[in-house]
Structures are given as structure tokens and as C-alpha cells.
Design an enzyme around this catalytic site. Sequence first.
Site, PDB file in Angstrom:
ATOM      1  N   ASP A  51      49.850  11.509 -28.646  1.00  7.86           N
ATOM      2  CA  ASP A  51      48.718  12.377 -28.198  1.00  7.86           C
ATOM      3  C   ASP A  51      47.597  12.774 -28.841  1.00  7.86           C
ATOM      4  OD1 ASP A  51      50.830  14.280 -29.101  1.00  7.86           O
ATOM      5  OD2 ASP A  51      49.564  15.775 -27.894  1.00  7.86           O
ATOM      6  N   ASP A  90      43.468  12.415 -36.308  1.00  4.19           N
ATOM      7  CA  ASP A  90      44.651  13.513 -35.850  1.00  4.19           C
ATOM      8  C   ASP A  90      45.238  12.699 -34.581  1.00  4.19           C
ATOM      9  OD1 ASP A  90      46.370  15.265 -35.364  1.00  4.19           O
ATOM     10  OD2 ASP A  90      44.914  16.705 -34.389  1.00  4.19           O
ATOM     11  N   GLU A 132      52.612  16.700 -28.781  1.00  2.48           N
ATOM     12  CA  GLU A 132      52.548  17.582 -29.754  1.00  2.48           C
ATOM     13  C   GLU A 132      51.532  18.598 -29.626  1.00  2.48           C
ATOM     14  OE1 GLU A 132      51.241  19.022 -33.893  1.00  2.48           O
ATOM     15  OE2 GLU A 132      50.088  17.845 -32.346  1.00  2.48           O
ATOM     16  N   GLU A 133      50.177  18.229 -29.181  1.00  2.00           N
ATOM     17  CA  GLU A 133      49.008  18.995 -29.339  1.00  2.00           C
ATOM     18  C   GLU A 133      49.098  20.286 -28.542  1.00  2.00           C
ATOM     19  OE1 GLU A 133      46.766  18.893 -31.423  1.00  2.00           O
ATOM     20  OE2 GLU A 133      46.417  16.763 -31.907  1.00  2.00           O
ATOM     21  N   HIS A 188      40.005  17.654 -33.204  1.00  2.00           N
ATOM     22  CA  HIS A 188      39.704  18.277 -32.068  1.00  2.00           C
ATOM     23  C   HIS A 188      38.508  18.550 -31.661  1.00  2.00           C
ATOM     24  CE1 HIS A 188      43.979  20.422 -32.349  1.00  2.00           C
ATOM     25  NE2 HIS A 188      44.072  19.327 -32.519  1.00  2.00           N
TER      26      HIS A 188
END
Length: 384
Positions: free
Chosen positions: A77, A107, A140-141, A358
Site C-alpha cells: 500500500d 516507500d 501498513e500505512e 508521503h
Amino acid sequence: MTEAHDLSARDILARLVAFPTVCRTENAELIDWVEMFLLSLGARCRRVPGEQAGRFNLFASIGPDSPDGIVLSAHSDVVPVEGQPWTTDPFVLTPRDGKLYGRGSSDMKGFLACMLMAARYAAGQTNLRAPLHLAISHDEEIGCVGVHTLLRDLAANGFRAKGCVIGEPTGLRVVSGHKGKLAAQITCHGLAAHSANPSRGCNAILLAADMVKVIESLQEELKNTGAQDESYEVPFSTMQIGLIRGGVALNIVPDLCEVQFEMRLLPGVVAGPWLDRLRQEADHLGAERPHARIEIETLNTYPGLHTPDDAPFLHAIMQLTGDNTPLRIGFGTEGGLFSEYLDMPVVVCGPGSIDRAHKADEFILPEELEAGVQFVERIVDTLV
């Protein structure tokens, strides 16, 4: 899938970036593609559903069925892109000015691409003495929530391995520790009234303000008298408030206010005693004021990671990167969960930089991606 034998790491990363696997959404299409890629290499694949429809974890193995393999792990994700000033399409891997732009490029779909290259490299070895395992998770995020079903499944089936490499972006520096996290909500209940006579009500925002002061006091205590570890940039555990919601109109005494806070805990520090202190203060404040009630609810938690400095697996991975000393990092990973569920040593090491994660125009450098491929291929070489 004959293309599994022909795609470059950049080609694979482009395919992965094109799947808009934003956290809290489905990732089935990406998992379908990755599973077909791995099956075409002869991998043994196991798909483990998440708790929500359309979300999956995938576990794959190449080589003998023995307990001395190595796990490479990545989450599938990515964080949302809405409201960010991207100058490229975030879901199209775009080369520009010597960089590869795309959501998840650092990421951490960059490492996932490296993992698939490692699988192809391992499948080409005729004398693997130990297996290569690939673990791919979802969500996970939002607090490492998706990997639990996978780890429970592996633990229930007695899975064992020599160790695990979580490929979060560390600039290919080996990390042996990070803090754990607890996210929680304080819900303050009061009594609504007209603002012309606020004494007839109980102001929930004022209750929340008092709880904010309590958290501030506990944070000072953590800093001054709590556990310390100078190997971290922030060498103590922390509490911080990130969100407050309360009130519906200026002329109404608010009867509800919500405060969300988090704790970042050094490995070995448990949240329980600090939450107990917070609840004691909440009970005291509630008892002081008619119509007041304060609730505290844990929203999410995951453990820190602490791999001992003398762990053979840690030194084996450092030997592959040339590191002399392992790092500690401030951000969290799934590493502590792998260690807890499966009782194995875990390190964090992957290409790219967390400083780009992000944000708009996230990128990875082509040379970083290539270095990541070389790193995982050296890991495969230790299995021969």
C-alpha cells in the site's frame, strides 16, 4: 507470464506504481500480478486474505522447504495523493532529471521491485541450500494493520527462518531498532447549553484542554525521568497530540470533543502505566464536574523493534552492505511484528529515502534501485 523473465527492475517498478493501492483500498489487482509473476518462476505462493474484502497478503518461497531461509518483506500500500501538488501523474513512473517519480517509488514499491528481481535471481540458481521467502502485506500505512493475518497464518503453520529484511527506505543502511507506536483517542462528554448562560452546560472542549495539559505533563516526565537511548535522534519516548475535534456552533456550549494522540515508545517501554495515569486523571476531572465523562480508547498499536547488537543475522546483513554500526530510526515498520509473531531477528534495510515518502513528487534514483537489486541478489548468494 514470460515477461517475468524479461522485465528490468525499472519495468517492474513501473507496473507496481501503476496499481493505485492507496491504504484502506483494495490491492487485489497488484497481488494478482505479483502472484502470477512469482508462479511463473516456480515459486510456492500462499495468498492470505485480510480482514476487509479485496485486501490480501502474499507469501512466496523459492528453494528447499527448510527453516534456514531469509524473508524479504514489503508492504503493497501507499499513502494518498489527494491535495498534494504533484507535477507528474503519481501513478505513472515518470523519469525526469535523473529521477524516477511515482507514488511508492521509495516507500516502498522500489524494494518490492527488488524483491521480484531477487526471486527471479533465486529461481535461476540450481543449488539453493536454503529458501528465499517474500512477504507482501497491505495497509501498513495506517498502523501495520494488514500484516497480522499473514503473520498469524505463518505462526500457526510453524514457519521458521533465519531472519527477515524489511525493505523500508533507509538508503541501504542497516537498521536494527525503531520505536513502537500507540494511537489513542480521548472522548470528552459534557452537556450542551446556550452560550448566553454557559454555566448551565459542561464544556467538553474545556475538558479536552485539561486532558491536553495532562499529556503535556506526562511528556515532560517521559523526557526527564523515563527510559533513554542515545542511539535514537529523539532519545526518549514521546506523547503528542495530532487531532482535536469539538463543537458544532459558536453559540452552543459543546457537549463532545475528541482528542487523538500517539505515543512513540522506545523498545522495552510499555504504554500501560502511562495510559493508567491518563485514565486516573480523566476520572478525577470527570468527578469534579457535573455531567462530565471522559473515555480513552486505543485505536492502534504496534511494537518497536530491537535486534541485539550481537545477533549473527544482523552482522551477516551488515557485511553485505559494508555497515560497521547499525542504525536506529524514528519511523515505525512491520519489523517488530515479524519478530514477535515469528521469533526471528529482523533488520530494516532498503533503497531510497524516507525523507521523500508521503510527499508530492516522491522519487527514487535509478542508481538506488539498481543498488537495491544488487543488495537482494547478494542475500540470495548467501542461500547457495
